[in-house]
Design an enzyme around this catalytic site. Sequence first.
Site, PDB file in Angstrom:
ATOM      1  N   CYS A   1     120.520  17.359 112.436  1.00 35.85           N
ATOM      2  CA  CYS A   1     120.244  17.455 113.872  1.00 35.85           C
ATOM      3  C   CYS A   1     120.654  16.200 114.637  1.00 35.85           C
ATOM      4  CB  CYS A   1     118.772  17.766 114.117  1.00 35.85           C
ATOM      5  SG  CYS A   1     118.301  19.375 113.467  1.00 35.85           S
TER       6      CYS A   1
ATOM      7  N   HIS B   1     117.337  15.740 121.477  1.00 32.04           N
ATOM      8  CA  HIS B   1     117.579  16.882 120.580  1.00 32.04           C
ATOM      9  C   HIS B   1     116.508  17.932 120.866  1.00 32.04           C
ATOM     10  CE1 HIS B   1     118.145  19.429 117.223  1.00 32.04           C
ATOM     11  NE2 HIS B   1     117.098  18.997 116.534  1.00 32.04           N
TER      12      HIS B   1
ATOM     13  N   ASN C   1     116.507  25.614 118.320  1.00 34.01           N
ATOM     14  CA  ASN C   1     117.086  24.407 117.737  1.00 34.01           C
ATOM     15  C   ASN C   1     118.468  24.758 117.188  1.00 34.01           C
ATOM     16  OD1 ASN C   1     117.781  22.192 116.191  1.00 34.01           O
ATOM     17  ND2 ASN C   1     115.810  22.019 115.152  1.00 34.01           N
TER      18      ASN C   1
HETATM   19  N1  ACO Z   1     104.387  33.024 113.510  1.00 34.34           N
HETATM   20  C1  ACO Z   1     103.055  33.104 113.346  1.00 34.34           C
HETATM   21  N2  ACO Z   1     102.361  32.258 112.573  1.00 34.34           N
HETATM   22  C2  ACO Z   1     103.043  31.301 111.938  1.00 34.34           C
HETATM   23  C3  ACO Z   1     104.436  31.155 112.055  1.00 34.34           C
HETATM   24  C4  ACO Z   1     105.108  32.076 112.884  1.00 34.34           C
HETATM   25  N3  ACO Z   1     106.450  32.039 113.070  1.00 34.34           N
HETATM   26  N4  ACO Z   1     104.821  30.133 111.313  1.00 34.34           N
HETATM   27  C5  ACO Z   1     103.725  29.603 110.747  1.00 34.34           C
HETATM   28  N5  ACO Z   1     102.647  30.323 111.118  1.00 34.34           N
HETATM   29  C6  ACO Z   1     101.265  30.107 110.734  1.00 34.34           C
HETATM   30  C7  ACO Z   1     101.156  29.330 109.459  1.00 34.34           C
HETATM   31  O1  ACO Z   1     101.287  30.190 108.356  1.00 34.34           O
HETATM   32  C8  ACO Z   1      99.770  28.754 109.585  1.00 34.34           C
HETATM   33  O2  ACO Z   1      98.825  29.730 109.249  1.00 34.34           O
HETATM   34  P1  ACO Z   1      97.520  29.352 108.373  1.00 34.34           P
HETATM   35  O3  ACO Z   1      96.795  28.331 109.207  1.00 34.34           O
HETATM   36  O4  ACO Z   1      96.840  30.658 108.247  1.00 34.34           O
HETATM   37  O5  ACO Z   1      98.074  28.796 107.104  1.00 34.34           O
HETATM   38  C9  ACO Z   1      99.655  28.481 111.078  1.00 34.34           C
HETATM   39  O6  ACO Z   1     100.642  29.297 111.714  1.00 34.34           O
HETATM   40  C10 ACO Z   1      99.892  27.032 111.456  1.00 34.34           C
HETATM   41  O7  ACO Z   1     101.086  26.601 110.829  1.00 34.34           O
HETATM   42  P2  ACO Z   1     101.526  25.118 110.916  1.00 34.34           P
HETATM   43  O8  ACO Z   1     102.744  24.920 110.059  1.00 34.34           O
HETATM   44  O9  ACO Z   1     100.360  24.231 110.708  1.00 34.34           O
HETATM   45  O10 ACO Z   1     101.975  25.042 112.441  1.00 34.34           O
HETATM   46  P3  ACO Z   1     102.339  23.783 113.293  1.00 34.34           P
HETATM   47  O11 ACO Z   1     101.435  23.691 114.438  1.00 34.34           O
HETATM   48  O12 ACO Z   1     102.581  22.567 112.458  1.00 34.34           O
HETATM   49  O13 ACO Z   1     103.743  24.227 113.895  1.00 34.34           O
HETATM   50  C11 ACO Z   1     106.111  23.884 113.592  1.00 34.34           C
HETATM   51  C12 ACO Z   1     104.820  24.505 113.026  1.00 34.34           C
HETATM   52  C13 ACO Z   1     106.431  24.560 114.904  1.00 34.34           C
HETATM   53  C14 ACO Z   1     107.220  24.149 112.591  1.00 34.34           C
HETATM   54  C15 ACO Z   1     105.916  22.399 113.808  1.00 34.34           C
HETATM   55  O14 ACO Z   1     105.353  21.805 112.672  1.00 34.34           O
HETATM   56  C16 ACO Z   1     107.207  21.697 114.143  1.00 34.34           C
HETATM   57  O15 ACO Z   1     107.778  21.898 115.182  1.00 34.34           O
HETATM   58  N6  ACO Z   1     107.680  20.770 113.278  1.00 34.34           N
HETATM   59  C17 ACO Z   1     108.863  20.009 113.539  1.00 34.34           C
HETATM   60  C18 ACO Z   1     110.091  20.780 113.249  1.00 34.34           C
HETATM   61  C19 ACO Z   1     111.253  20.019 113.802  1.00 34.34           C
HETATM   62  O16 ACO Z   1     111.208  19.424 114.834  1.00 34.34           O
HETATM   63  N7  ACO Z   1     112.356  19.968 113.119  1.00 34.34           N
HETATM   64  C20 ACO Z   1     113.420  19.144 113.690  1.00 34.34           C
HETATM   65  C21 ACO Z   1     114.344  18.779 112.795  1.00 34.34           C
HETATM   66  S1  ACO Z   1     115.221  20.195 112.308  1.00 34.34           S
HETATM   67  C22 ACO Z   1     116.609  19.646 111.502  1.00 34.34           C
HETATM   68  O17 ACO Z   1     116.875  18.504 111.355  1.00 34.34           O
HETATM   69  C23 ACO Z   1     117.495  20.718 110.843  1.00 34.34           C
END
Ligand code: ACO
Length: 330
Positions: free
Chosen positions: A120, A257, A287
């Site tokens: 990214c 980004h 993204n």
């Molecule tokens: N729909 C519904 N529920 C979901 C989904 C979905 N698509 N995905 C996960 N959940 C659920 C999980 O299973 C979890 O359920 P549980 O509590 O019953 O286990 C709950 O939602 C919370 O999941 P978390 O992973 O804790 O959610 P979080 O608030 O951390 O958000 C996210 C997840 C959006 C991925 C976040 O962590 C994030 O944005 N991280 C950064 C990602 C990023 O910026 N990447 C950039 C670099 S990418 C690159 O370099 C290629």
Amino acid sequence: MTHVNAGRLRSVVVGTGSYLPENVVTNRDLEERLATSDEWIVQRTGITRRHIAAPGETTSTLGLRAAQAALADAGLTAADLDLVIVATSTPDFTFPSVATQIQFGLGMTGGAAFDLQAVCSGFVFAVATADKFLTSGSHKRALVIGAETFSRILDWEDRTTCVLFGDGAAAMILEAQPGEGTAQDRGVLTSHLRSDGKHLGKLFVDGGPSSTQTTGRLRMAGKEVFRHAVGMVTDVVTDAFAATGTSAADLDWFVPHQANRRIIDASADKLGIDPAKVVVTVNLHANTSAASIPLALCVARADGRIKQGDLVMIEAMGGGFTWGSALIRW
Ligand code: ACO
């Protein structure tokens, strides 16, 4: 790698262009295939839709369309270029590079073309790399492209990752022009690149030619990535301010980004950047990895926000981890 230009040559933006696949997939469309909801995706990420490449489209075909648009915007032809750098993690082939495919597609027979892979952060790394070539005097005009088809490396059964990404490409043409060596110059004023390979397991693709002989699928510990993102990007943005004697108040536009709305907002807030100066496209494009920053730059240029003379900060963080910033006077 940290470098502040002290010489007279600057890498000035003379054109930009983008291309997005026609096929749009909304959160509602995903609801039909996965245990997810529009509400969850919007609340956690800000994403409402993403563009997904059609079967005949590849990273090189998207990148070629973006390159052609950038050349038209600059009023240049391929013969005016002597460097092509494509930032991508989703090449058409293991080799040759997407850059040489685009070079061929443009009908360009001179100069050098190569891919650069920093996930990214790829576009920031590519701008910084092109800037070194141009300000050294070795090359005159660089086509810098961010192009990705992440839809091809997603695990479409994994709701925690597949809802986050989209496909697209955008390009920028940089030209070596004389400057005074001050922050008032047009062009790339400074760039700051960082990497730390110990984070491999937090964000990676679980295959490749030398390990599995397969393409693999993207794997991400989202919470872990989130935890590091804000600190890393604010560090390199602060470095760019320090190197140029500028501050958040001097910025006209902050173009981060586009991974997650919450990371963007938290970074801008920590840096003291006015929310009105933050360009956000993650809602529309999701993204698109190395393509996300140039796509956002194109949107902000097309709607009249970014104008000549504006001070624009780009920054990114991605797999590796890699992270970086570049400060550009448009
Ligand atoms: N729909 C519904 N529920 C979901 C989904 C979905 N698509 N995905 C996960 N959940 C659920 C999980 O299973 C979890 O359920 P549980 O509590 O019953 O286990 C709950 O939602 C919370 O999941 P978390 O992973 O804790 O959610 P979080 O608030 O951390 O958000 C996210 C997840 C959006 C991925 C976040 O962590 C994030 O944005 N991280 C950064 C990602 C990023 O910026 N990447 C950039 C670099 S990418 C690159 O370099 C290629």
